[in-house]
Design an enzyme around this catalytic site. Sequence first.
Site, PDB file in Angstrom:
ATOM      1  N   HIS A 151       0.867  -1.325   0.000  1.00 47.90           N
ATOM      2  CA  HIS A 151       0.217   0.069   0.072  1.00 47.90           C
ATOM      3  C   HIS A 151       0.810   1.231   0.029  1.00 47.90           C
ATOM      4  CE1 HIS A 151      -3.768   2.156   1.445  1.00 47.90           C
ATOM      5  NE2 HIS A 151      -2.946   3.137   1.444  1.00 47.90           N
TER       6      HIS A 151
ATOM      7  N   HIS B  20       1.490   5.266  -1.770  1.00 47.36           N
ATOM      8  CA  HIS B  20       1.101   6.442  -2.881  1.00 47.36           C
ATOM      9  C   HIS B  20       2.295   7.132  -3.520  1.00 47.36           C
ATOM     10  CE1 HIS B  20      -3.075   6.682  -0.962  1.00 47.36           C
ATOM     11  NE2 HIS B  20      -2.366   6.230  -0.123  1.00 47.36           N
TER      12      HIS B  20
ATOM     13  N   LYS C 159      -9.855  -0.187  -4.770  1.00 41.25           N
ATOM     14  CA  LYS C 159      -9.675   0.626  -3.654  1.00 41.25           C
ATOM     15  C   LYS C 159     -10.888   1.114  -3.369  1.00 41.25           C
ATOM     16  CE  LYS C 159      -7.751   2.102   0.025  1.00 41.25           C
ATOM     17  NZ  LYS C 159      -6.990   3.416   0.157  1.00 41.25           N
TER      18      LYS C 159
ATOM     19  N   HIS D 157     -10.293   1.406   2.656  1.00 37.26           N
ATOM     20  CA  HIS D 157     -10.122   2.481   3.757  1.00 37.26           C
ATOM     21  C   HIS D 157     -11.332   2.304   4.646  1.00 37.26           C
ATOM     22  CE1 HIS D 157      -8.387   6.375   5.017  1.00 37.26           C
ATOM     23  NE2 HIS D 157      -9.653   6.383   5.465  1.00 37.26           N
TER      24      HIS D 157
ATOM     25  N   HIS E 172      -4.159  -0.199   6.227  1.00 32.44           N
ATOM     26  CA  HIS E 172      -3.753   0.607   7.305  1.00 32.44           C
ATOM     27  C   HIS E 172      -4.678   0.635   8.601  1.00 32.44           C
ATOM     28  CE1 HIS E 172      -6.471   3.442   5.233  1.00 32.44           C
ATOM     29  NE2 HIS E 172      -5.683   3.655   4.471  1.00 32.44           N
TER      30      HIS E 172
ATOM     31  N   LEU F  56      -4.428   9.590   8.023  1.00 37.36           N
ATOM     32  CA  LEU F  56      -5.515   8.731   8.069  1.00 37.36           C
ATOM     33  C   LEU F  56      -5.635   7.495   7.615  1.00 37.36           C
ATOM     34  CD1 LEU F  56      -7.964  11.760   6.901  1.00 37.36           C
ATOM     35  CD2 LEU F  56      -7.740  11.010   9.216  1.00 37.36           C
TER      36      LEU F  56
ATOM     37  N   ASP G 234       1.531   2.830   3.435  1.00 34.95           N
ATOM     38  CA  ASP G 234       0.823   4.137   3.305  1.00 34.95           C
ATOM     39  C   ASP G 234       1.627   5.258   3.062  1.00 34.95           C
ATOM     40  OD1 ASP G 234      -1.452   5.223   2.665  1.00 34.95           O
ATOM     41  OD2 ASP G 234      -2.240   5.533   4.638  1.00 34.95           O
TER      42      ASP G 234
HETATM   43  O1  DOR Z   1      -3.036   9.875   5.353  1.00 25.91           O
HETATM   44  C1  DOR Z   1      -3.425   9.309   4.482  1.00 25.91           C
HETATM   45  N1  DOR Z   1      -2.795   9.961   3.239  1.00 25.91           N
HETATM   46  N2  DOR Z   1      -4.450   8.694   4.585  1.00 25.91           N
HETATM   47  C2  DOR Z   1      -5.204   8.233   3.275  1.00 25.91           C
HETATM   48  O2  DOR Z   1      -6.145   7.513   3.351  1.00 25.91           O
HETATM   49  C3  DOR Z   1      -4.818   8.870   2.139  1.00 25.91           C
HETATM   50  C4  DOR Z   1      -3.233   9.424   1.926  1.00 25.91           C
HETATM   51  C5  DOR Z   1      -2.927  10.249   0.991  1.00 25.91           C
HETATM   52  O3  DOR Z   1      -3.165  10.135  -0.342  1.00 25.91           O
HETATM   53  O4  DOR Z   1      -2.334  11.380   1.164  1.00 25.91           O
HETATM   54 ZN    ZN Z   2      -3.218   5.084   1.455  1.00 31.48          ZN
END
Ligand code: DOR
Ligand code: ZN
Length: 351
Positions: free
Chosen positions: A13, A15, A99, A136, A174, A219, A247
């Site tokens: 997981h 980004h 997702k 999520h 997460h 989050l 994450d």
């Molecule tokens: O803290 C977070 N950041 N939680 C998420 O679900 C999304 C992520 C983000 O894309 O920045």
């Molecule tokens: Zn995430």
Amino acid sequence: MQSLTISLPDDWHLHLRDAQALRDTVPAAARQFGRGVVMPNLRPPVVSVSQALAYRQRILATLPRNQTWEPLMTLYLTDNTPTAELREAKASGQILGVKYYPAGATTNSDSGVTSLTRVHPQLAVMEELGLPLLLHGEVTDPDVDIFDREAVFIERELTPLTKRFPGLRMVLEHVTTSEGAAFVAAAPPHVAATITPQHLLFDRNQLLAGGIRPHYYCLPVLKRDSHRRALIAAATAGSGKFFLGTDSAPHPRALKETACGCAGCFSHHAALELYALAFERAGALAQLEAFASHHGADFYGLPRNTGTITLHRNAWRLPEELELGGEPLIPLAAGDTLPWQMTERSAGATA
Ligand code: DOR
Ligand code: ZN
């Protein structure tokens, strides 16, 4: 123990963002991992197979030539996702899962699902296809306290969902609470969870006591310490249901240090070292390899990586600042000293 060699891990997981940011995020994601599950919450979100494959090409174009690493792509579920798109996703062999963002829950979730009941037809097709749903797991009801949103999601939404779709493969991404860990532990083997380094190492005091520290805001939000300890127990128990998902979610410093800052912690500068610290504190370094390198691949039915990475016991100071597409980025635990440092990665072929 002075050094620790484990099979090359995967990050289930993460980004990467897009455009300029990829020049920083892709090499960082590839440094310690064989594969990474790339989240689709771009602006606009990755809602179709063709968008996911185009995004995959942009990612691969920024991968340094000497690095072997594979992005595993995901689709962003909306109220209107055509079931034909899900069938195409499965047939493409390039989409690992779909997702679920509750609309409004987090970064770029505006196009998310407004109610799980609205996507029952899509979930039925995913159950039939064996296409995993990556959750999520928070409610967005403004009446629910932010620290309770995961536990309430499990009670109100996830428990009924598993009854309605008993064969649906699911990952509670997460996971942050004892309720979440207990739910996953008791569920059938096709229900699993990822755990971030920040939720294993820190509780909400780190975010809020003695001053507000926005670079620890993500989050689902950090919880009280009893939850952190439940997550440590889950991650170190040797159960195949729990695996590594950083994450890692970079935002430029200016969007974190502001009156209404973005959620997300960047952790790819030291992901394995942060997990190693958490496992060592729990007296469970011997469990790190299974959590980081075996359980996720096994869950997704993918081969384990053949390469290795080696960590040495060598105190080092994490950078205070990095870059994200030309802007300053403050990484997780900036300036802290960690006891383990990755020193080698063997070439071994990835899956
Ligand atoms: O803290 C977070 N950041 N939680 C998420 O679900 C999304 C992520 C983000 O894309 O920045
Ligand atoms: Zn995430």
